[in-house]
Design a protein around this motif. Structure first.
Motif, mmCIF file in Angstrom:
data_model
loop_
_atom_site.group_PDB
_atom_site.id
_atom_site.type_symbol
_atom_site.label_atom_id
_atom_site.label_comp_id
_atom_site.label_asym_id
_atom_site.label_seq_id
_atom_site.Cartn_x
_atom_site.Cartn_y
_atom_site.Cartn_z
ATOM 1 N N ILE A 6 0.838 -1.202 0.000
ATOM 2 C CA ILE A 6 0.000 0.000 0.000
ATOM 3 C C ILE A 6 0.871 1.249 0.000
ATOM 4 C CG2 ILE A 6 -1.414 1.419 1.570
ATOM 5 C CD1 ILE A 6 -3.139 -0.499 0.229
ATOM 6 N N GLY A 7 0.422 2.243 -0.742
ATOM 7 C CA GLY A 7 1.000 3.584 -0.685
ATOM 8 C C GLY A 7 -0.125 4.551 -0.361
ATOM 9 N N VAL A 8 -0.025 5.196 0.795
ATOM 10 C CA VAL A 8 -1.053 6.153 1.209
ATOM 11 C C VAL A 8 -0.679 7.511 0.630
ATOM 12 C CG1 VAL A 8 -2.221 7.269 3.145
ATOM 13 C CG2 VAL A 8 -1.511 4.866 3.325
ATOM 14 N N LYS A 31 12.538 20.913 -6.954
ATOM 15 C CA LYS A 31 13.625 20.238 -6.237
ATOM 16 C C LYS A 31 13.078 18.967 -5.587
ATOM 17 C CE LYS A 31 15.750 24.691 -5.272
ATOM 18 N NZ LYS A 31 14.800 25.395 -6.116
ATOM 19 N N VAL A 32 13.830 17.891 -5.664
ATOM 20 C CA VAL A 32 13.403 16.607 -5.101
ATOM 21 C C VAL A 32 13.511 16.635 -3.582
ATOM 22 C CG1 VAL A 32 13.840 14.125 -5.014
ATOM 23 C CG2 VAL A 32 14.100 15.353 -7.179
ATOM 24 N N PHE A 33 12.394 16.354 -2.930
ATOM 25 C CA PHE A 33 12.363 16.202 -1.475
ATOM 26 C C PHE A 33 12.577 14.730 -1.130
ATOM 27 C CE2 PHE A 33 9.607 15.370 2.320
ATOM 28 C CZ PHE A 33 10.403 16.008 3.257
ATOM 29 N N LYS A 34 11.798 13.843 -1.803
ATOM 30 C CA LYS A 34 12.006 12.392 -1.634
ATOM 31 C C LYS A 34 11.420 11.653 -2.824
ATOM 32 C CE LYS A 34 7.988 10.986 1.065
ATOM 33 N NZ LYS A 34 7.485 10.299 2.227
ATOM 34 N N GLU A 35 12.023 10.534 -3.135
ATOM 35 C CA GLU A 35 11.544 9.665 -4.216
ATOM 36 C C GLU A 35 10.275 8.962 -3.758
ATOM 37 O OE1 GLU A 35 12.982 9.479 -7.255
ATOM 38 O OE2 GLU A 35 14.538 10.897 -6.624
ATOM 39 N N LEU A 36 9.377 8.701 -4.709
ATOM 40 C CA LEU A 36 8.135 7.991 -4.413
ATOM 41 C C LEU A 36 8.229 6.544 -4.883
ATOM 42 C CD1 LEU A 36 5.608 10.806 -5.387
ATOM 43 C CD2 LEU A 36 6.461 10.198 -3.112
ATOM 44 N N SER A 37 7.192 5.775 -4.616
ATOM 45 C CA SER A 37 7.223 4.340 -4.952
ATOM 46 C C SER A 37 7.251 4.084 -6.449
ATOM 47 C CB SER A 37 6.017 3.627 -4.329
ATOM 48 O OG SER A 37 4.801 4.143 -4.864
ATOM 49 N N GLU A 41 9.156 9.222 -10.098
ATOM 50 C CA GLU A 41 8.259 10.192 -9.475
ATOM 51 C C GLU A 41 8.819 10.598 -8.118
ATOM 52 O OE1 GLU A 41 4.137 9.142 -9.514
ATOM 53 O OE2 GLU A 41 4.191 8.626 -11.640
ATOM 54 N N PHE A 42 8.545 11.854 -7.732
ATOM 55 C CA PHE A 42 9.083 12.364 -6.475
ATOM 56 C C PHE A 42 8.158 13.396 -5.843
ATOM 57 C CE2 PHE A 42 10.686 15.070 -9.877
ATOM 58 C CZ PHE A 42 10.529 16.357 -9.384
ATOM 59 N N ALA A 43 8.284 13.505 -4.520
ATOM 60 C CA ALA A 43 7.659 14.604 -3.790
ATOM 61 C C ALA A 43 8.652 15.752 -3.856
ATOM 62 C CB ALA A 43 7.395 14.203 -2.348
ATOM 63 N N ALA A 44 8.180 16.913 -4.277
ATOM 64 C CA ALA A 44 9.050 18.078 -4.393
ATOM 65 C C ALA A 44 9.172 18.784 -3.044
ATOM 66 C CB ALA A 44 8.492 19.037 -5.442
#
Length: 189
Positions: A6-8, A31-37, A41-44
């Motif tokens: 699961i990815g919430v 700017k990349v904050f963290k990589e996503l699953s 794709e990434f959270a900026a």
């Protein structure tokens, strides 16, 4: 048994390039904050405020990379707070959806459509789809075990070889089932 992680997904926004520039300045790059699953794709690091006549929500995370359209994904709870009738839709299906004001540090803009509640869905590759016996566009059910066990029906299968196996649900759905990112669910056909 066929288990899927699961990815919430919390509220977030996807922006097209011209809107990034309108909100953050000409030539601005997220700017990349963290990589996503999902690969690539990434959270900026960047966030925006979304506003309606009724209310606003600050610190809405932008997800990258840049998209071909601007889309705001909220939960049903958010839709009540904002006073907007966001429909449940699959990503990219934004025709006929409500609009919203988006505010960044260098500007603000009104989009006349693009606000949705994301349809719960499972990302998988063609090999995963073959192993699970499902196809792209099919709807399935998944079973959640545990203290708040339940069955989610109407879960869309999305197949693409660049995907990683992952079921995406929003925070309302996760809270109802007592789920966190990384938990697993069982696929029911």
């Amino acid at each position: 048994m066929k288990h899927i992680p699961i990815g919430v997904s919390n509220r977030h926004i996807h922006l097209k390039k011209e809107h990034v520039e309108q909100l953050f300045g000409e030539g601005y790059e997220l700017k990349v904050f963290k990589e996503l699953s999902q690969p690539g794709e990434f959270a900026a690091e960047e966030t925006v405020t979304i506003r309606t006549q009724k209310s606003e929500i600050q610190h809405v995370r932008i997800l990258g990379p840049i998209r071909s359209l601007t889309q705001v994904e909220i939960s049903k709870t958010d839709s009540f707070a904002l006073g907007v009738k966001a429909p449940i839709r699959s990503s990219g299906n934004i025709e006929g959806t409500p609009g919203i004001t988006i505010i960044g540090p260098r500007g603000e803009m009104n989009v006349d459509h693009g606000v949705i509640i994301a349809e719960r869905h499972i990302h998988m590759t063609t090999d995963d789809a073959a192993a699970f016996g499902v196809r792209d566009g099919q709807y399935v059910s998944v079973k959640i075990l545990g203290e708040r066990g339940l069955i989610f029906n109407q879960v869309l299968i999305r197949v693409k070889d660049t995907y990683a196996l992952d079921m995406h649900i929003d925070t309302d759905e996760a809270n109802a089932a007592g789920l966190r990112s990384g938990d697993t669910v069982e696929l029911l056909l």
